[in-house]
Enzyme design. Structure first.
Site, PDB file in Angstrom:
ATOM      1  CB  ALA A  46       9.617   0.300   2.315  1.00 44.81           C
ATOM      2  N   PRO A  95       9.705  -4.247  -0.070  1.00 49.64           N
ATOM      3  CG  PRO A  95      10.502  -2.157  -0.633  1.00 49.64           C
ATOM      4  CD  PRO A  95       9.788  -3.211  -1.039  1.00 49.64           C
ATOM      5  CG  LEU A 146       6.176   0.579   0.485  1.00 47.33           C
ATOM      6  CD1 LEU A 146       7.317  -0.080  -0.555  1.00 47.33           C
ATOM      7  CD2 LEU A 146       5.443   1.570  -0.346  1.00 47.33           C
ATOM      8  CB  SER A 191       0.647  -5.016   7.944  1.00 48.72           C
ATOM      9  OG  SER A 191       1.446  -4.254   8.963  1.00 48.72           O
ATOM     10  CE  LYS A 206       1.017   1.285   4.557  1.00 53.56           C
ATOM     11  NZ  LYS A 206       1.619   2.295   4.906  1.00 53.56           N
ATOM     12  CG  ASP A 216      -0.239  -1.305   8.512  1.00 54.08           C
ATOM     13  OD1 ASP A 216      -0.008  -2.422   9.518  1.00 54.08           O
ATOM     14  OD2 ASP A 216       0.593  -1.165   7.838  1.00 54.08           O
TER      15      ASP A 216
END
Length: 271
Positions: free
Chosen positions: A99, A96, A101, A105, A13, A138
């Protein structure tokens, strides 16, 4: 799905908007964010095993043991619903770490969903979301399956249209940013309330995404000044992306990955 196991694609994400509102009494922070899934993904392969949990991955810098969120996810769901079952988990990494991203999660959410499906445990979506929140703020988003506005710790999710056109360029420098460090940084400015210009900017962004790339976009990320000030390389990337004509550029989460929106794949590839 095969008789041997199930393969789950676990997507990354970016945060198209991220406002850290306040520190809560429980030590977490209230945020307002726009989660946008992207096509970059890890692959998680879940197979039955004689007993217990085994976890392996192809990134040697990540601990593949009980401290890993995938292990914790398997332990959580099997401990409550799959007593006596064993599972083998193999993770092929492309997202990665460190990061912003959401790779860890997303993988954990994939383990929850994959075990539930493969072993036909029949756990309702609402209970899966509760377990996801136990793992991380998240993680519920990665079970949600749609672009979303996230509030609370990020777990209060409202479906939104998100980005439907254009191209996303992600730049990950050789830097890992600690989320804990970012949230505890004394220079982080908390907005205290979801209101004023930040709320207006959020609404303008959500409206503008519907017309992208023909509509100008503006956003905010509460971590950008703190992180870019600490890491000059990240600041340099953000400046260069803006110079290259990005329609929108920011950190994702607390970084270190930066992203930029462009009108099409050809422009993004050229940049």
């Amino acid at each position: 799905m095969t008789a041997a196991g199930i393969t789950v694609n676990c997507f990354a994400k970016i945060n198209l908007f991220l406002d850290v509102v306040r520190r809560r009494d429980d030590g977490f922070h209230d945020i307002v964010t726009v989660f946008q899934p992207v096509t970059l993904h890890d692959t998680v392969i879940i197979s039955p095993a004689p007993g217990g949990i085994s976890l392996a991955g192809d990134d040697p810098d990540i601990p593949w043991d009980g401290s890993n969120l995938c292990w914790k996810a398997a332990e959580l769901i099997l401990g409550e619903y799959g007593t006596g079952l064993g599972v083998s988990i193999d993770v092929k990494k492309r997202i990665p770490a460190g990061a912003g991203l959401g790779g860890g999660s997303s993988d954990a959410a994939g383990v929850l969903a994959g075990i539930n499906e493969h072993f036909a445990l029949g756990i309702e979506g609402s209970r899966l979301m509760e377990m996801a929140l136990d793992l991380g703020s998240d993680v519920p988003f990665f079970l949600f399956g749609s672009p979303a506005v996230g509030r609370g710790r990020g777990e209060l999710l409202e479906k939104t249209e998100g980005l439907t056109r254009g191209a996303v360029l992600i730049v990950k420098p050789d830097i890992n940013v600690s989320t804990k460090w970012a949230y505890q940084n004394p220079n982080l400015i908390l907005t205290r309330a979801e209101g004023g210009h930040k709320l207006n900017r959020l609404n303008c962004l959500l409206g503008g995404l519907k017309g992208f790339p023909d509509v100008a976009l503006e956003t905010c990320n509460s971590f950008e000044k703190v992180v870019a000030g600490e890491y000059p390389e990240i600041n340099r990337i953000l400046v260069l992306l803006e110079r290259e004509g990005a329609r929108l550029r920011s950190l994702s989460g607390s970084g270190s990955a930066c992203f930029a929106l462009f009108e099409d794949d050809a422009t993004a590839s050229k940049v």
